[in-house]
Scaffold this motif. Structure first.
Motif, PDB file in Angstrom:
ATOM      1  N   ASN A  18     -15.748 -36.008 -19.084  1.00  0.00           N
ATOM      2  CA  ASN A  18     -15.747 -37.249 -18.305  1.00  0.00           C
ATOM      3  C   ASN A  18     -14.391 -37.933 -18.361  1.00  0.00           C
ATOM      4  OD1 ASN A  18     -19.149 -38.224 -19.322  1.00  0.00           O
ATOM      5  ND2 ASN A  18     -18.455 -36.627 -17.933  1.00  0.00           N
ATOM      6  N   TYR A  19     -13.837 -38.066 -19.565  1.00  0.00           N
ATOM      7  CA  TYR A  19     -12.544 -38.741 -19.718  1.00  0.00           C
ATOM      8  C   TYR A  19     -11.437 -37.981 -18.986  1.00  0.00           C
ATOM      9  CZ  TYR A  19     -14.954 -41.167 -23.561  1.00  0.00           C
ATOM     10  OH  TYR A  19     -15.827 -41.889 -24.316  1.00  0.00           O
ATOM     11  N   GLY A  73     -17.834 -50.834 -27.449  1.00  0.00           N
ATOM     12  CA  GLY A  73     -17.747 -49.576 -28.176  1.00  0.00           C
ATOM     13  C   GLY A  73     -16.531 -48.745 -27.794  1.00  0.00           C
ATOM     14  N   PRO A  74     -16.348 -47.604 -28.451  1.00  0.00           N
ATOM     15  CA  PRO A  74     -15.156 -46.785 -28.232  1.00  0.00           C
ATOM     16  C   PRO A  74     -15.105 -46.119 -26.862  1.00  0.00           C
ATOM     17  CG  PRO A  74     -16.717 -45.679 -29.692  1.00  0.00           C
ATOM     18  CD  PRO A  74     -17.212 -47.084 -29.524  1.00  0.00           C
ATOM     19  N   GLU A  75     -16.264 -45.909 -26.231  1.00  0.00           N
ATOM     20  CA  GLU A  75     -16.272 -45.226 -24.931  1.00  0.00           C
ATOM     21  C   GLU A  75     -15.614 -46.081 -23.849  1.00  0.00           C
ATOM     22  OE1 GLU A  75     -19.786 -43.953 -27.425  1.00  0.00           O
ATOM     23  OE2 GLU A  75     -18.994 -45.884 -26.739  1.00  0.00           O
ATOM     24  N   ILE A  82      -7.303 -45.220 -20.466  1.00  0.00           N
ATOM     25  CA  ILE A  82      -6.949 -44.261 -19.417  1.00  0.00           C
ATOM     26  C   ILE A  82      -6.500 -44.967 -18.142  1.00  0.00           C
ATOM     27  CG2 ILE A  82      -7.883 -42.494 -17.863  1.00  0.00           C
ATOM     28  CD1 ILE A  82      -9.759 -41.680 -20.194  1.00  0.00           C
ATOM     29  N   ILE A  83      -7.187 -46.039 -17.748  1.00  0.00           N
ATOM     30  CA  ILE A  83      -6.949 -46.619 -16.421  1.00  0.00           C
ATOM     31  C   ILE A  83      -5.793 -47.602 -16.385  1.00  0.00           C
ATOM     32  CG2 ILE A  83      -9.356 -46.283 -15.761  1.00  0.00           C
ATOM     33  CD1 ILE A  83      -9.842 -49.260 -16.196  1.00  0.00           C
ATOM     34  N   GLY A  84      -5.405 -48.183 -17.512  1.00  0.00           N
ATOM     35  CA  GLY A  84      -4.287 -49.120 -17.518  1.00  0.00           C
ATOM     36  C   GLY A  84      -4.528 -50.304 -16.599  1.00  0.00           C
ATOM     37  N   ASP A  85      -3.621 -50.537 -15.641  1.00  0.00           N
ATOM     38  CA  ASP A  85      -3.735 -51.716 -14.786  1.00  0.00           C
ATOM     39  C   ASP A  85      -4.544 -51.465 -13.512  1.00  0.00           C
ATOM     40  OD1 ASP A  85      -1.972 -50.083 -13.466  1.00  0.00           O
ATOM     41  OD2 ASP A  85      -0.372 -51.563 -13.263  1.00  0.00           O
ATOM     42  N   LEU A  86      -5.104 -50.261 -13.367  1.00  0.00           N
ATOM     43  CA  LEU A  86      -5.948 -49.980 -12.208  1.00  0.00           C
ATOM     44  C   LEU A  86      -7.316 -50.619 -12.395  1.00  0.00           C
ATOM     45  CD1 LEU A  86      -6.401 -48.414  -9.534  1.00  0.00           C
ATOM     46  CD2 LEU A  86      -7.217 -46.492 -10.935  1.00  0.00           C
TER      47      LEU A  86
END
Length: 299
Positions: A18-19, A73-75, A82-86
Motif C-alpha cells: 500500500n505504501y 498511529g504509525p500507519e 510519503i505525501i508531504g505537502d500534497l
C-alpha cells in the motif's frame, strides 16, 4: 486553477505494498501538478474480502478483516511522510478511542495536518457485521477549498451529498470499493449494471448539488470481489472531465473552481431554489413504514 486527481488502484492487506503504491501515485501526481488527490476506500489495508451473509464478520474471523488503525498511529504517520505537502483523501479502517469499535473511515490530510475525518454512515449488505456506522457528515477547510467526504454506498443517498453542499462543500470526495454485480455479471465489466449505477450516481450527485465530484475506487480483484474502477472527476454540471474507466490509473482534470461556480450557479442554483417547507417527510422516522421497507427488501 486547481488540478484534481481521482485514483483507481488495487490495495490489499499488505501495508508495505500500500505504501509503495501511494508513493508511486504521489510521484505521478507531482509530475502532473496535482493539488488534491483522492485515493479509494480502504486504501490502507484493503477492504473486506466478500459481502453478504457470507461476508467477513468480527464474530467469525479476524484474519480477513482490514487492520484497525488509530488516527494517531504509525500507519497514518507513514502516509503523511510519503505525501508531504500534497493534499489527499484516503480510506482506512479506523479504530475508535475505546480500542474495540471499528469504522470504515476516510480522512483528508497532508504531511503536516489532518483536516478532517469521516466515518461511513450507510452500510450495504453485510458490512455492518464488520464495522460500526458513523452518524454525521461534515465539511473541512483545506488548501484546495471546502471538502466533504463520503464512502461508497453513501453515493446512493442524495441526502448525504446535499447536506455537505449546504455546509459549503465545493468538492465532494467519494471513496469507494465498489464491485461488479454478484449475479448476472456482465462479461465486459464496463457494461455491468453496478458499473452503470456507480457512474450514474457520480454524475447525478455532482449535478444535484452543483459541486465538483471526485470518485475514486478500488480496481482489480480482492477476495471474491471484482472492482469496477471508473475513478473520475465530474464538474458541477454533471460532466465527466476525466475517467480511468475499468483500469487502474489516475483521472486528472484542471479546473477553475470559483469561475465554474459563478458560471453554473448564475442562473439555476439548485441549493438556492430548494423548498425545505415541503420536504418534511424526508426526516420523519415512521417505524411502520420502515418495517414495510425492510419486509420488501427481504421478500
Amino acid at each position: 486553477m486547481t488540478t484534481l486527481a481521482s485514483v483507481a488502484a488495487n490495495f490489499t492487506r499488505d501495508l508495505e505494498q500500500n505504501y509503495a503504491l501511494i508513493a508511486s501515485l504521489v510521484h505521478e501526481a507531482r509530475e502532473r501538478g496535482v493539488d488534491f488527490m483522492v485515493l479509494p476506500e480502504a486504501a490502507i489495508g484493503g477492504y473486506l474480502s466478500s459481502l453478504g451473509n457470507h461476508g467477513d464478520t468480527v464474530k467469525t474471523t479476524a484474519r480477513s478483516l482490514p487492520p484497525a488503525i488509530s488516527l494517531d498511529g504509525p500507519e497514518i504517520a507513514r502516509v503523511q511522510q510519503i505525501i508531504g505537502d500534497l493534499v489527499i483523501a484516503i480510506g482506512f479502517c479506523e479504530l475508535a478511542e475505546d480500542g474495540e469499535t471499528r469504522y470504515n473511515a476516510a480522512a483528508v490530510l497532508d504531511g503536516n495536518r489532518i483536516y478532517g475525518t469521516y466515518r461511513k454512515v450507510h452500510q450495504p449488505l453485510g458490512e455492518g457485521m464488520s464495522y460500526s456506522a458513523g452518524s454525521d457528515y461534515d465539511v473541512f477547510d483545506t488548501p484546495v477549498g471546502r471538502v466533504g467526504l463520503q464512502i461508497c454506498y453513501d453515493k446512493a443517498f442524495p441526502e448525504a451529498a446535499r447536506i455537505m453542499a449546504l455546509k459549503g462543500a465545493a468538492i465532494i470526495a467519494s471513496l469507494s470499493a465498489w464491485p461488479a454485480a454478484r449475479t448476472a455479471t456482465a462479461e465486459n465489466l464496463q457494461d455491468d449494471r453496478w458499473t452503470y449505477r456507480f457512474n450514474l450516481f457520480d454524475s447525478a450527485r455532482a449535478l444535484d448539488n452543483q459541486v465538483f465530484w471526485m470518485a475514486s475506487n478500488q480496481s482489480g480483484t480482492f477476495g471474491s470481489l471484482r472492482y469496477v474502477g471508473n475513478a473520475k472527476v465530474v464538474d458541477p454540471g454533471g460532466n465527466v472531465l476525466a475517467t480511468t474507466l475499468l483500469g487502474s490509473g489516475m483521472a486528472v482534470a484542471e479546473v477553475d473552481i470559483d469561475g465554474t461556480f459563478r458560471a453554473m450557479r448564475a442562473g439555476m442554483f439548485h441549493l438556492r431554489d430548494r423548498r425545505p417547507d415541503v420536504y418534511g417527510a424526508l426526516t420523519q422516522t415512521d417505524t411502520t413504514d420502515t418495517a414495510k421497507w425492510q419486509e420488501l427488501a427481504h421478500a
